[in-house]
Design a protein around this motif. Structure first.
Motif, PDB file in Angstrom:
ATOM      1  N   ILE A 151     -21.452 -62.814  65.255  1.00  0.00           N
ATOM      2  CA  ILE A 151     -20.526 -62.958  66.337  1.00  0.00           C
ATOM      3  C   ILE A 151     -18.978 -63.248  65.818  1.00  0.00           C
ATOM      4  CG2 ILE A 151     -19.659 -64.262  68.607  1.00  0.00           C
ATOM      5  CD1 ILE A 151     -22.144 -62.471  69.019  1.00  0.00           C
ATOM      6  N   PRO A 152     -18.044 -62.439  66.018  1.00  0.00           N
ATOM      7  CA  PRO A 152     -16.634 -62.566  65.185  1.00  0.00           C
ATOM      8  C   PRO A 152     -16.108 -63.752  65.751  1.00  0.00           C
ATOM      9  CG  PRO A 152     -17.084 -60.316  66.221  1.00  0.00           C
ATOM     10  CD  PRO A 152     -18.387 -61.209  66.760  1.00  0.00           C
ATOM     11  N   VAL A 153     -15.285 -64.550  65.042  1.00  0.00           N
ATOM     12  CA  VAL A 153     -14.583 -65.628  65.391  1.00  0.00           C
ATOM     13  C   VAL A 153     -13.121 -65.454  64.957  1.00  0.00           C
ATOM     14  CG1 VAL A 153     -14.192 -67.965  64.535  1.00  0.00           C
ATOM     15  CG2 VAL A 153     -16.314 -67.328  64.752  1.00  0.00           C
ATOM     16  N   ASP A 154     -12.660 -65.243  63.488  1.00  0.00           N
ATOM     17  CA  ASP A 154     -11.353 -65.072  63.233  1.00  0.00           C
ATOM     18  C   ASP A 154     -11.203 -64.025  62.186  1.00  0.00           C
ATOM     19  OD1 ASP A 154     -12.089 -66.668  61.043  1.00  0.00           O
ATOM     20  OD2 ASP A 154      -9.998 -66.939  60.704  1.00  0.00           O
ATOM     21  N   GLY A 155      -9.814 -63.697  62.179  1.00  0.00           N
ATOM     22  CA  GLY A 155      -9.722 -62.452  61.368  1.00  0.00           C
ATOM     23  C   GLY A 155      -8.330 -62.707  60.347  1.00  0.00           C
ATOM     24  N   GLY A 156      -7.927 -61.763  60.015  1.00  0.00           N
ATOM     25  CA  GLY A 156      -6.483 -61.862  59.049  1.00  0.00           C
ATOM     26  C   GLY A 156      -5.492 -60.383  59.030  1.00  0.00           C
ATOM     27  N   PRO A 157      -5.310 -59.969  60.204  1.00  0.00           N
ATOM     28  CA  PRO A 157      -4.402 -58.882  60.306  1.00  0.00           C
ATOM     29  C   PRO A 157      -3.281 -59.303  59.506  1.00  0.00           C
ATOM     30  CG  PRO A 157      -4.316 -60.167  62.287  1.00  0.00           C
ATOM     31  CD  PRO A 157      -5.463 -60.769  61.508  1.00  0.00           C
ATOM     32  N   MET A 158      -2.739 -58.146  58.653  1.00  0.00           N
ATOM     33  CA  MET A 158      -1.756 -58.623  57.824  1.00  0.00           C
ATOM     34  C   MET A 158      -0.200 -58.040  58.225  1.00  0.00           C
ATOM     35  SD  MET A 158      -3.833 -56.942  54.431  1.00  0.00           S
ATOM     36  CE  MET A 158      -2.612 -57.686  53.230  1.00  0.00           C
ATOM     37  N   ALA A 159       0.707 -58.859  57.759  1.00  0.00           N
ATOM     38  CA  ALA A 159       2.008 -58.639  58.223  1.00  0.00           C
ATOM     39  C   ALA A 159       2.881 -59.213  56.904  1.00  0.00           C
ATOM     40  CB  ALA A 159       2.417 -59.497  59.413  1.00  0.00           C
ATOM     41  N   MET A 160       4.426 -59.034  57.249  1.00  0.00           N
ATOM     42  CA  MET A 160       5.031 -59.281  56.023  1.00  0.00           C
ATOM     43  C   MET A 160       6.003 -60.676  56.308  1.00  0.00           C
ATOM     44  SD  MET A 160       8.308 -57.290  54.140  1.00  0.00           S
ATOM     45  CE  MET A 160       9.787 -57.766  55.546  1.00  0.00           C
ATOM     46  N   MET A 161       5.855 -61.805  55.611  1.00  0.00           N
ATOM     47  CA  MET A 161       6.541 -62.970  55.878  1.00  0.00           C
ATOM     48  C   MET A 161       7.647 -62.921  54.938  1.00  0.00           C
ATOM     49  SD  MET A 161       3.453 -65.746  56.194  1.00  0.00           S
ATOM     50  CE  MET A 161       1.885 -65.601  57.275  1.00  0.00           C
ATOM     51  N   TRP A 318      -7.102 -58.666  55.905  1.00  0.00           N
ATOM     52  CA  TRP A 318      -7.501 -59.619  54.538  1.00  0.00           C
ATOM     53  C   TRP A 318      -8.059 -60.926  55.405  1.00  0.00           C
ATOM     54  CZ3 TRP A 318      -3.235 -62.823  51.700  1.00  0.00           C
ATOM     55  CH2 TRP A 318      -4.051 -63.605  50.413  1.00  0.00           C
ATOM     56  N   GLY A 319      -9.316 -60.999  55.091  1.00  0.00           N
ATOM     57  CA  GLY A 319     -10.392 -62.229  55.675  1.00  0.00           C
ATOM     58  C   GLY A 319     -10.875 -62.082  57.149  1.00  0.00           C
ATOM     59  N   GLY A 320     -11.612 -63.017  57.393  1.00  0.00           N
ATOM     60  CA  GLY A 320     -12.139 -62.889  58.780  1.00  0.00           C
ATOM     61  C   GLY A 320     -13.855 -63.454  58.537  1.00  0.00           C
ATOM     62  N   SER A 321     -13.935 -64.091  59.671  1.00  0.00           N
ATOM     63  CA  SER A 321     -15.461 -64.907  59.778  1.00  0.00           C
ATOM     64  C   SER A 321     -16.142 -64.570  60.999  1.00  0.00           C
ATOM     65  CB  SER A 321     -15.209 -66.223  59.132  1.00  0.00           C
ATOM     66  OG  SER A 321     -14.432 -66.974  60.318  1.00  0.00           O
ATOM     67  N   SER A 322     -17.379 -65.232  60.876  1.00  0.00           N
ATOM     68  CA  SER A 322     -18.208 -64.831  62.054  1.00  0.00           C
ATOM     69  C   SER A 322     -19.333 -66.074  62.007  1.00  0.00           C
ATOM     70  CB  SER A 322     -18.968 -63.548  61.979  1.00  0.00           C
ATOM     71  OG  SER A 322     -19.660 -63.374  60.818  1.00  0.00           O
ATOM     72  N   PHE A 323     -20.130 -65.976  63.215  1.00  0.00           N
ATOM     73  CA  PHE A 323     -21.276 -66.844  62.949  1.00  0.00           C
ATOM     74  C   PHE A 323     -22.548 -65.896  63.203  1.00  0.00           C
ATOM     75  CE2 PHE A 323     -18.809 -70.564  65.198  1.00  0.00           C
ATOM     76  CZ  PHE A 323     -18.933 -71.329  64.056  1.00  0.00           C
ATOM     77  N   SER A 324     -23.402 -66.296  62.174  1.00  0.00           N
ATOM     78  CA  SER A 324     -24.765 -65.498  62.204  1.00  0.00           C
ATOM     79  C   SER A 324     -25.948 -66.442  62.570  1.00  0.00           C
ATOM     80  CB  SER A 324     -24.887 -64.843  61.028  1.00  0.00           C
ATOM     81  OG  SER A 324     -23.979 -63.536  60.895  1.00  0.00           O
ATOM     82  N   VAL A 325     -27.022 -66.088  63.176  1.00  0.00           N
ATOM     83  CA  VAL A 325     -28.239 -66.841  63.050  1.00  0.00           C
ATOM     84  C   VAL A 325     -29.262 -66.342  62.169  1.00  0.00           C
ATOM     85  CG1 VAL A 325     -30.350 -67.508  64.906  1.00  0.00           C
ATOM     86  CG2 VAL A 325     -27.781 -66.957  65.686  1.00  0.00           C
ATOM     87  N   THR A 326     -29.822 -67.213  61.403  1.00  0.00           N
ATOM     88  CA  THR A 326     -30.669 -67.001  60.231  1.00  0.00           C
ATOM     89  C   THR A 326     -32.067 -66.634  60.675  1.00  0.00           C
ATOM     90  OG1 THR A 326     -31.484 -68.968  59.877  1.00  0.00           O
ATOM     91  CG2 THR A 326     -29.232 -68.571  58.869  1.00  0.00           C
ATOM     92  N   SER A 327     -32.903 -65.856  59.892  1.00  0.00           N
ATOM     93  CA  SER A 327     -34.151 -65.476  60.484  1.00  0.00           C
ATOM     94  C   SER A 327     -35.080 -66.802  60.317  1.00  0.00           C
ATOM     95  CB  SER A 327     -34.627 -64.439  59.329  1.00  0.00           C
ATOM     96  OG  SER A 327     -34.490 -64.865  58.045  1.00  0.00           O
ATOM     97  N   GLN A 328     -34.620 -67.863  59.863  1.00  0.00           N
ATOM     98  CA  GLN A 328     -35.624 -69.042  59.632  1.00  0.00           C
ATOM     99  C   GLN A 328     -35.607 -70.036  60.987  1.00  0.00           C
ATOM    100  OE1 GLN A 328     -34.855 -71.359  56.006  1.00  0.00           O
ATOM    101  NE2 GLN A 328     -35.196 -69.399  54.787  1.00  0.00           N
TER     102      GLN A 328
END
Length: 450
Positions: A151-161, A318-328
């Protein structure tokens, strides 16, 4: 989020893939996924779900979830950041015990963990209902057809600071194309030879940054689906990838950009002293920059990522994370609920994530909501910076990762290092990476097409 936050930028997993071949042999002819246990329904009281994650301020998010859920409670464990967590997870999955119910995984890690049958298919427990809640490119990375592995949580769309004060001082134009960016870089360096337009991320912590730039340029190095194993497409040296390294290699050779390793004192000082006029960053970058360059508060602004073709609107991540459920897990239904709802579309959880953890949401209701889009940032002179980042996130196109991403990143970093030392031509970097990665993949049992 990414493991790139202070004290270090995006980490690239360094685990050797000696076990990849053995893992692959067992699952190449089967659809990747996890079986998992099932809830017995016999225990009294709420079901407790163990979660591994390293999000900042996550304790408050867990407390918010537990306050609003009677039958399911989260037990949070900080099992390490990035590679430290992944190493523990892989060890537990191999041992058949010790894995959490729910685990935080960066997007590029999903195919590798999935390959070992370490992830549960949450599609069996209602997760497909969330498809419309997320930006499409992130959902595609987290799923395979109706099989949902994250399940997606956050990402890293890129821009110029960029430093507005320095741009004014040197009469620089805010570039909208990479050609203009190069022109302004030359103008800056001529006016002040000790200043650079930015720092070229050449080390392993910046591998995702370089990949994000190629993503924006139109490069698609992999064609991968777990349901089509052992087949995988690998094209790391297409024309779009090559033009990125040709471009940045030229900037390096002409000393228009610095080459300090990311996550080093030199890099931090460059951001904080005015040595760098811009920072090509991700959506989580505002929090990072305000931490390492606090004394420059009010001097920065955000502009869209320069384009290869004027007005094209091409984006990278650049970057991004999610939550997964493990098979255990012994509680797949409840674990799926946790993965879906810890952040999900919860305004309360996301207020913590946005205001305190500087996460960049991939949940459409939050991403496109008025609170996030109109939020002003004092560090950026009161600018509503998400008026730049939100269109970038919505404009990102589909991108596949590989089950040997760590090896690919490490190989790329090695070849870039050789180019920096003058040991190989920048024009050869992509070809060298292609040769090594395809050779490696073939030895692991993948059927590689180009």
């Amino acid at each position: 989020m990414s493991s790139s936050r202070k004290p270090q930028l995006r980490s690239v997993c360094r685990t050797a893939f000696a076990a990849t071949s053995a893992a692959l042999a067992g699952v190449l002819l089967a659809a990747c996924g996890g079986g998992g246990g099932s809830s017995t329904g016999t225990q009294s009281g709420p079901v407790h779900i163990k979660v591994w994650a390293w999000y900042p301020q996550f304790k408050q998010v867990v407390a918010q979830f537990n306050k609003t859920h009677k039958d399911v409670q989260v037990d949070w464990v900080q099992a390490g950041v990035g590679q430290d967590e992944y190493t523990k997870l892989k060890t537990a999955l191999k041992a058949g015990q010790g894995a959490p119910d729910v685990v935080m995984l960066e997007f590029q890690e999903l195919p590798t963990i999935q390959l070992t049958k370490g992830l549960l298919d949450m599609g069996k427990y209602g997760a497909n209902a969330d498809k419309g809640n997320y930006v499409s490119w992130a959902w595609n990375q987290a799923s395979d057809g109706d099989h949902v592995y994250a399940i997606p949580v956050d990402g890293g769309p890129m821009a110029m600071m960029y430093r507005a004060d320095l741009f004014k001082k040197y009469n620089l134009k805010v570039p909208t194309t990479w050609a203009e960016y190069k022109e302004e870089a030359a103008k800056l360096h001529k006016a002040d030879p000790s200043a650079y337009m930015t720092d070229f991320g050449s080390d392993e912590t910046a591998a995702g940054w370089r990949q994000g730039l190629m993503w924006q340029a139109g490069s698609r190095p992999y064609k991968y689906s777990a349901s089509k194993l052992p087949n995988i497409g690998v094209k790391l040296n297409d024309d779009n990838a090559k033009k990125v390294y040709d471009y940045w290699g030229d900037l390096v050779k002409n000393k228009l950009v610095d080459t300090a390793s990311y996550a080093t004192t030199d890099f931090y000082n460059g951001l904080g002293t005015g040595k760098y006029a811009t920072y090509i960053a991700a959506g989580w970058g505002p929090g990072y920059l305000s931490s390492v360059a606090a004394k420059t508060s009010g001097k920065w602004r955000v502009a869209p990522l320069p384009q290869w073709t004027a007005g094209a609107g091409a984006q990278g991540d650049w970057g991004g994370s999610s939550f997964s459920v493990t098979s255990q897990t012994k509680h797949p239904k409840e674990a799926t609920e946790v993965a879906r709802e810890l952040f999900g579309t919860s305004e309360a959880a996301w207020k913590i994530g946005i205001d305190q953890a500087y996460l960049f949401p991939l949940s459409n209701p939050i991403l496109n909501g008025a609170y996030f889009k109109s939020k002003k940032y004092d560090f950026f002179g009161g600018q509503q910076i998400n008026s730049v980042f939100v269109p970038a996130a919505n404009g990102i196109s589909t991108f596949d990762w590989s089950p040997f991403q760590d090896y690919a990143y490490n190989t790329d970093t090695s070849e870039v290092g050789k180019a920096l030392q003058g040991q190989t031509a920048w024009s050869s970097v992509n070809d060298n990476v292609q040769q090594q990665v395809t050779s490696y993949a073939g030895k692991q049992g993948f059927k590689v097409s180009k």
